[in-house]
Design a protein around this motif. Structure first.
Motif, PDB file in Angstrom:
ATOM      1  N   ASP A 162       0.916  -1.256   0.028  1.00 39.99           N
ATOM      2  CA  ASP A 162       0.187  -0.058   0.001  1.00 39.99           C
ATOM      3  C   ASP A 162       0.925   1.359   0.073  1.00 39.99           C
ATOM      4  OD1 ASP A 162      -2.357  -1.478  -0.018  1.00 39.99           O
ATOM      5  OD2 ASP A 162      -3.045  -0.874   2.095  1.00 39.99           O
ATOM      6  N   VAL A 173       6.649 -12.494   4.274  1.00 35.39           N
ATOM      7  CA  VAL A 173       5.427 -12.864   3.757  1.00 35.39           C
ATOM      8  C   VAL A 173       4.211 -11.786   3.600  1.00 35.39           C
ATOM      9  CG1 VAL A 173       3.275 -14.257   4.863  1.00 35.39           C
ATOM     10  CG2 VAL A 173       5.507 -14.736   5.484  1.00 35.39           C
ATOM     11  N   SER A 223      -2.011  -8.860   2.157  1.00 39.26           N
ATOM     12  CA  SER A 223      -2.516  -7.850   1.459  1.00 39.26           C
ATOM     13  C   SER A 223      -1.784  -6.721   1.218  1.00 39.26           C
ATOM     14  CB  SER A 223      -4.015  -7.415   2.184  1.00 39.26           C
ATOM     15  OG  SER A 223      -3.397  -6.308   3.273  1.00 39.26           O
ATOM     16  N   GLY A 224      -0.655  -6.560   1.762  1.00 36.77           N
ATOM     17  CA  GLY A 224       0.157  -5.288   1.591  1.00 36.77           C
ATOM     18  C   GLY A 224      -0.043  -4.148   2.215  1.00 36.77           C
ATOM     19  N   TYR A 247       1.476  -1.060   7.823  1.00 36.33           N
ATOM     20  CA  TYR A 247       1.960   0.384   7.878  1.00 36.33           C
ATOM     21  C   TYR A 247       3.554   0.420   8.479  1.00 36.33           C
ATOM     22  CZ  TYR A 247      -2.806   2.331   8.244  1.00 36.33           C
ATOM     23  OH  TYR A 247      -4.070   2.865   7.807  1.00 36.33           O
ATOM     24  N   ARG A 269       6.211  -4.542   6.924  1.00 42.49           N
ATOM     25  CA  ARG A 269       7.076  -5.881   7.039  1.00 42.49           C
ATOM     26  C   ARG A 269       6.695  -6.755   6.038  1.00 42.49           C
ATOM     27  NH1 ARG A 269       3.773  -6.488  12.497  1.00 42.49           N
ATOM     28  NH2 ARG A 269       2.169  -5.386  11.309  1.00 42.49           N
ATOM     29  N   THR A 306       0.144 -15.093   0.301  1.00 41.04           N
ATOM     30  CA  THR A 306      -0.875 -15.951   0.691  1.00 41.04           C
ATOM     31  C   THR A 306      -2.236 -15.559  -0.130  1.00 41.04           C
ATOM     32  OG1 THR A 306      -1.223 -14.473   2.614  1.00 41.04           O
ATOM     33  CG2 THR A 306       0.253 -16.096   2.894  1.00 41.04           C
ATOM     34  N   ALA A 312      -5.856 -17.879   4.556  1.00 37.82           N
ATOM     35  CA  ALA A 312      -4.946 -16.636   4.737  1.00 37.82           C
ATOM     36  C   ALA A 312      -5.483 -15.711   3.440  1.00 37.82           C
ATOM     37  CB  ALA A 312      -3.489 -17.178   4.707  1.00 37.82           C
ATOM     38  N   GLY A 362     -11.820  -5.466  11.121  1.00 38.29           N
ATOM     39  CA  GLY A 362     -11.890  -4.118  11.097  1.00 38.29           C
ATOM     40  C   GLY A 362     -12.693  -3.529  10.031  1.00 38.29           C
ATOM     41  N   ILE A 402      -8.083  -6.221   3.977  1.00 37.90           N
ATOM     42  CA  ILE A 402      -7.383  -6.668   5.007  1.00 37.90           C
ATOM     43  C   ILE A 402      -7.009  -8.223   5.054  1.00 37.90           C
ATOM     44  CG2 ILE A 402      -6.583  -7.034   7.527  1.00 37.90           C
ATOM     45  CD1 ILE A 402      -7.047  -3.922   7.723  1.00 37.90           C
ATOM     46  N   GLY A 409      -5.847  -6.850  16.221  1.00 41.54           N
ATOM     47  CA  GLY A 409      -6.739  -6.734  15.418  1.00 41.54           C
ATOM     48  C   GLY A 409      -8.000  -5.820  16.110  1.00 41.54           C
ATOM     49  N   VAL A 466       3.913 -19.161   9.176  1.00 45.45           N
ATOM     50  CA  VAL A 466       2.860 -18.502   8.378  1.00 45.45           C
ATOM     51  C   VAL A 466       1.770 -19.152   8.454  1.00 45.45           C
ATOM     52  CG1 VAL A 466       2.448 -18.391   5.934  1.00 45.45           C
ATOM     53  CG2 VAL A 466       4.819 -18.197   6.517  1.00 45.45           C
ATOM     54  N   ILE A 467       0.745 -18.475   8.798  1.00 41.53           N
ATOM     55  CA  ILE A 467      -1.012 -18.704   9.015  1.00 41.53           C
ATOM     56  C   ILE A 467      -1.379 -19.280   7.442  1.00 41.53           C
ATOM     57  CG2 ILE A 467      -3.047 -18.288   9.810  1.00 41.53           C
ATOM     58  CD1 ILE A 467      -1.784 -16.237  11.772  1.00 41.53           C
ATOM     59  N   TYR A 522       0.090   0.136  19.831  1.00 34.59           N
ATOM     60  CA  TYR A 522      -0.698  -1.119  18.776  1.00 34.59           C
ATOM     61  C   TYR A 522       0.137  -1.398  17.577  1.00 34.59           C
ATOM     62  CZ  TYR A 522      -3.897  -3.507  15.673  1.00 34.59           C
ATOM     63  OH  TYR A 522      -4.345  -4.392  14.707  1.00 34.59           O
ATOM     64  N   ASN A 558       0.323  -3.171  14.799  1.00 32.79           N
ATOM     65  CA  ASN A 558       0.041  -3.130  13.473  1.00 32.79           C
ATOM     66  C   ASN A 558      -0.185  -1.379  12.875  1.00 32.79           C
ATOM     67  OD1 ASN A 558      -0.023  -5.799  13.032  1.00 32.79           O
ATOM     68  ND2 ASN A 558      -2.179  -5.846  12.769  1.00 32.79           N
TER      69      ASN A 558
HETATM   70  C1  FAD Z   1      -6.593   1.226   5.285  1.00 34.17           C
HETATM   71  C2  FAD Z   1      -6.212   0.430   6.338  1.00 34.17           C
HETATM   72  C3  FAD Z   1      -7.344   0.357   7.380  1.00 34.17           C
HETATM   73  C4  FAD Z   1      -7.091  -0.425   8.443  1.00 34.17           C
HETATM   74  N1  FAD Z   1      -7.815  -0.739   9.440  1.00 34.17           N
HETATM   75  C5  FAD Z   1      -7.666  -1.531  10.596  1.00 34.17           C
HETATM   76  C6  FAD Z   1      -8.604  -1.775  11.168  1.00 34.17           C
HETATM   77  O1  FAD Z   1      -9.916  -1.442  11.456  1.00 34.17           O
HETATM   78  N2  FAD Z   1      -8.407  -2.473  12.747  1.00 34.17           N
HETATM   79  C7  FAD Z   1      -7.016  -2.982  12.625  1.00 34.17           C
HETATM   80  O2  FAD Z   1      -6.835  -3.461  13.656  1.00 34.17           O
HETATM   81  N3  FAD Z   1      -5.850  -2.566  11.931  1.00 34.17           N
HETATM   82  C8  FAD Z   1      -6.208  -1.799  10.697  1.00 34.17           C
HETATM   83  N4  FAD Z   1      -5.438  -1.641   9.773  1.00 34.17           N
HETATM   84  C9  FAD Z   1      -3.909  -2.169  10.235  1.00 34.17           C
HETATM   85  C10 FAD Z   1      -3.808  -3.534   9.807  1.00 34.17           C
HETATM   86  O3  FAD Z   1      -4.039  -4.473  11.105  1.00 34.17           O
HETATM   87  C11 FAD Z   1      -2.218  -3.906   9.336  1.00 34.17           C
HETATM   88  O4  FAD Z   1      -1.891  -3.444   8.329  1.00 34.17           O
HETATM   89  C12 FAD Z   1      -2.061  -5.428   9.317  1.00 34.17           C
HETATM   90  O5  FAD Z   1      -0.781  -5.698   9.138  1.00 34.17           O
HETATM   91  C13 FAD Z   1      -2.704  -5.857   7.978  1.00 34.17           C
HETATM   92  O6  FAD Z   1      -2.414  -7.240   7.766  1.00 34.17           O
HETATM   93  P1  FAD Z   1      -2.406  -7.893   6.260  1.00 34.17           P
HETATM   94  O7  FAD Z   1      -1.982  -9.394   6.454  1.00 34.17           O
HETATM   95  O8  FAD Z   1      -3.554  -7.455   5.586  1.00 34.17           O
HETATM   96  O9  FAD Z   1      -1.163  -7.035   5.591  1.00 34.17           O
HETATM   97  P2  FAD Z   1       0.291  -7.447   5.058  1.00 34.17           P
HETATM   98  O10 FAD Z   1       1.036  -6.064   4.822  1.00 34.17           O
HETATM   99  O11 FAD Z   1       0.261  -8.426   3.968  1.00 34.17           O
HETATM  100  O12 FAD Z   1       0.793  -8.231   6.432  1.00 34.17           O
HETATM  101  C14 FAD Z   1       1.024  -7.568   7.476  1.00 34.17           C
HETATM  102  C15 FAD Z   1       2.091  -8.377   8.466  1.00 34.17           C
HETATM  103  O13 FAD Z   1       1.812  -9.762   8.568  1.00 34.17           O
HETATM  104  C16 FAD Z   1       2.317 -10.829   7.919  1.00 34.17           C
HETATM  105  N5  FAD Z   1       1.841 -11.572   7.405  1.00 34.17           N
HETATM  106  C17 FAD Z   1       0.768 -11.655   6.455  1.00 34.17           C
HETATM  107  N6  FAD Z   1       0.289 -12.755   6.201  1.00 34.17           N
HETATM  108  C18 FAD Z   1       0.653 -13.658   6.974  1.00 34.17           C
HETATM  109  C19 FAD Z   1       0.314 -14.779   7.287  1.00 34.17           C
HETATM  110  N7  FAD Z   1      -0.602 -15.630   6.562  1.00 34.17           N
HETATM  111  N8  FAD Z   1       1.024 -15.642   8.225  1.00 34.17           N
HETATM  112  C20 FAD Z   1       2.099 -14.798   8.871  1.00 34.17           C
HETATM  113  N9  FAD Z   1       2.173 -13.577   8.822  1.00 34.17           N
HETATM  114  C21 FAD Z   1       1.657 -12.963   7.758  1.00 34.17           C
HETATM  115  C22 FAD Z   1       3.532  -9.813   6.837  1.00 34.17           C
HETATM  116  O14 FAD Z   1       4.475 -10.441   6.830  1.00 34.17           O
HETATM  117  C23 FAD Z   1       3.647  -8.445   7.651  1.00 34.17           C
HETATM  118  O15 FAD Z   1       4.516  -8.532   8.860  1.00 34.17           O
HETATM  119  C24 FAD Z   1      -5.417  -1.016   8.705  1.00 34.17           C
HETATM  120  C25 FAD Z   1      -4.464  -0.784   7.654  1.00 34.17           C
HETATM  121  C26 FAD Z   1      -4.972  -0.065   6.520  1.00 34.17           C
HETATM  122  C27 FAD Z   1      -3.977   0.256   5.656  1.00 34.17           C
END
Ligand code: FAD
Length: 581
Positions: free
Chosen positions: A89, A140, A143-144, A147, A150, A161, A191, A212, A217, A227, A279-280, A524, A526
């Motif tokens: 993102d 890993v 969704s990317g 913030y 990572r 995933t 995942a 969220g 996400i 979360g 990895v979940i 927090y 994340n």
């Molecule tokens: C627009 C926006 C809205 C948001 N709203 C909320 C909200 O309402 N509530 C909230 O709590 N947070 C919110 N967030 C923050 C969100 O929780 C984090 O961005 C979170 O890291 C997203 O996880 P992801 O797997 O989608 O993202 P990714 O960027 O893919 O991964 C985030 C982290 O998790 C790891 N990861 C991903 N998949 C796996 C897997 N299968 N196993 C192990 N590790 C994995 C990645 O390596 C990285 O370290 C928001 C973020 C954005 C950009």
């Protein structure tokens, strides 16, 4: 042949400084034949994707004007980045190495080199095994959305995933190898399934989950961070809802983790952060009968000449937060002072307001809860403000969420910082609270950045009893947190000077003001500052020592590494390499 293999092994073992993970071009980087073997193992699902914006650069092989137009407009959309194998993102996490701007340089150096486009646990296992055996940096990506950057890294192999699909609803759930069943309905989410799709499928059954606001996400990062949710003040954090997970660990073993087996890992994965322990592949979480939602939108606009009215009103508003939370109000608010970035007044208007909700209550309950705030501001600053509110009642959570889901723009350079704030800190003397708000709120009305408060905690979080008795989320959540404040700064891409200034302000001024107000709390993970001082304590408090011990036990060779993550202290990034300290 046997001798050749032995020779290759010897070359690999001794020809690179083993203190760094290997990089392309170094003798220890696996030859193409080995990558082809990996590709065969995962049925042709190994990708070597070009940077998505390479289509905008005439010197790149994928250059194409029509596709460039599409990528340029989609760049602002998180779905685009979620559906691309390497894009994330926020472009600074790829070090701005290839932007959809033909005038900027483009190379793939900020991105992973190869991607395992996984559809199942065996693909993930193959990727982890390959990275571990070849000393390759492993990341890993779900969704990317991250913030903290990572889910992207240069010179890495990425496990993507997004295509691990599957959603399975249960009327009750028996955790594997437990002698009991959990008499609650649940859903197993793979995942690759994005939260919006889970919400949709759950709504068709008149149920929902704790998740969220963003539809894009994935559970991998969201659950591992804890979360928060518009429903968490009532039902707990998302990590508190987890009943079981299927994971692949650093040794490439597919494991079920729950309260009866691999329980340490189960504990760590619910709050200890993404891409650190395993990895979940999927997570089974509790579902809820859909609540009704009373919705309340509030907009308080301040005239340009009213900064005193703004700061006073904001102070009063923050003093009332505890009462709002006790009345069952959750939600998200923003504030923009009527002060320009250079500190001058009279140039821009101000704003305080947001989207709030009450769960299983009529929206009149929110009107009542907000009326002291509205009356005070109206009475005190009649000529400086206009106040608008809109209340509405929704039969289901999904109806409300669908109306207001987070479709924020992405695709820019940014950093975030945050603080979990206890109810008590808002009862400091007004002058101290106002000074904190002034120091802790960016000026200048940046449309992409600024100050936001998240009222996402309450009795459901404080009193949560996760499976197994506890999980690893920041203990600050349980200790009376009512407000998770987030501050975002932005800067133009490829401008290191402005970036450093903005990141410095974020860490040392804005977030520091809130740290001083609540020094014993934390943040927090994340939605946090990548430069958070003493992040181990800030993100995990007293849980850190147990998390670090589990990390050493399950991944003693640091197959998984990220920053700022549990147990990462032995390594650091040197340019685009990851090296032992
Ligand atoms: C627009 C926006 C809205 C948001 N709203 C909320 C909200 O309402 N509530 C909230 O709590 N947070 C919110 N967030 C923050 C969100 O929780 C984090 O961005 C979170 O890291 C997203 O996880 P992801 O797997 O989608 O993202 P990714 O960027 O893919 O991964 C985030 C982290 O998790 C790891 N990861 C991903 N998949 C796996 C897997 N299968 N196993 C192990 N590790 C994995 C990645 O390596 C990285 O370290 C928001 C973020 C954005 C950009």
């Amino acid at each position: 042949m046997k001798h050749l293999t032995l020779l290759l092994f010897v070359v690999k073992a001794f020809s690179f400084p083993s203190s760094c993970k290997t990089t392309p071009g170094s003798p220890s980087w696996p030859p193409n034949t080995e990558w082809q073997e990996l590709n065969k193992t995962i049925s042709g699902r190994l990708l070597a994707p070009p940077p998505p914006a390479a289509v905008c650069h005439p010197d790149q092989t994928t250059f194409n004007n029509t596709t460039c137009n599409y990528v340029t407009s989609a760049w602002l959309n998180s779905t685009f980045h979620a559906d691309n194998p390497i894009s994330v993102d926020f472009e600074n996490w790829n070090n701005d190495t290839c932007l959809p701007n033909p005038a900027a340089p483009c190379s793939g150096i900020g991105y992973p080199v190869y991607v395992v486009n996984a559809t199942k646990a065996e693909d993930v296992k193959a990727g982890i095994d390959f990275a571990r055996e070849n000393n390759i940096r492993l990341i890993v990506k779900g969704s990317g959305h991250d913030y903290l950057g990572r889910s992207s890294a240069p010179n890495s192999l990425s496990i993507w995933t997004r295509h691990i699909g599957g959603l399975d609803f249960h009327d009750a759930f028996s955790p594997s190898q437990c002698n009991h069943s959990i008499k609650e309905s649940a859903v197993t989410i793979s995942a690759g399934v994005l939260i919006g799709d889970v919400y949709g499928a759950a709504a068709a059954r008149n149920i929902t989950i704790v998740a969220g606001m963003s539809p894009d996400i994935s559970i991998g990062g969201y659950l591992t961070g804890g979360g928060h949710s518009p429903l968490s003040a009532t039902y707990g954090l998302a990590a508190d809802q987890v009943l079981e997970m299927e994971v692949v660990n650093a040794q490439g073993k597919v494991l079920i983790v729950n309260e009866c087996q691999n329980s340490d890992l189960f504990w760590a994965l619910r709050g200890g952060g993404g891409s650190t322990f395993a990895v979940i592949i999927s997570a089974t979480v509790r579902t809820l009968p859909t609540p009704t939602i009373g919705s309340y939108l509030l907009a308080i606009n301040f005239t340009a000449s009213s900064s005193e009215a703004f700061w006073n009103s904001s102070t009063f508003f923050h003093q009332q937060l505890s009462k709002l939370v006790n009345a069952g109000v959750s939600g998200y608010y923003y504030q923009d002072p009527p002060v320009t970035a250079s500190g001058s007044e009279g140039g821009i208007t101000g704003f305080l307001g947001g989207l709030f909700l009450v769960v299983n209550k009529p929206s009149e309950a929110a009107i009542d809860a907000f009326s002291p705030i509205i009356e005070y501001i109206n009475r005190t600053y009649t000529n400086d403000v206009t106040i608008l509110y809109l209340n509405q009642d929704y039969d289901t959570f999904h109806d409300w969420w669908f109306q207001y889901k987070d479709s924020s723009n992405v695709g820019y350079d940014m950093a975030m910082g945050s603080r979990l704030l206890n109810a008590d800190v808002f009862s400091v003397p007004s002058s101290i609270l106002m000074e904190t708000i002034k120091a802790g709120t960016p000026l200048g009305n940046d449309p992409l950045g600024g100050f936001g408060g998240n009222l996402v905690s309450g009795p459901g979080v404080w009193n949560a009893v996760p499976r197994g008795g506890s999980n690893s989320v920041n203990p600050a959540w349980r200790n009376g947190t009512i407000n998770h404040i987030g501050i975002t700064v932005t800067w133009p891409p490829l401008n290191a000077t402005t970036r450093d200034i903005k990141q410095g302000l974020l860490t040392n001024r804005y977030v520091e003001a809130w740290r001083k107000l609540d020094p014993y709390s934390g943040a927090y993970v994340n939605e946090a500052d990548v430069n958070e001082p003493n992040y181990q304590h800030a993100f995990w408090g007293n849980n850190y020592s147990r998390l670090a011990r589990i990390k050493r036990e399950v991944d003693s060779n640091d197959v998984f590494w990220c920053h700022p993550c549990v147990g990462n202290e032995g390594w650091h990034e040197v340019g685009n390499k990851l090296c032992r300290k």
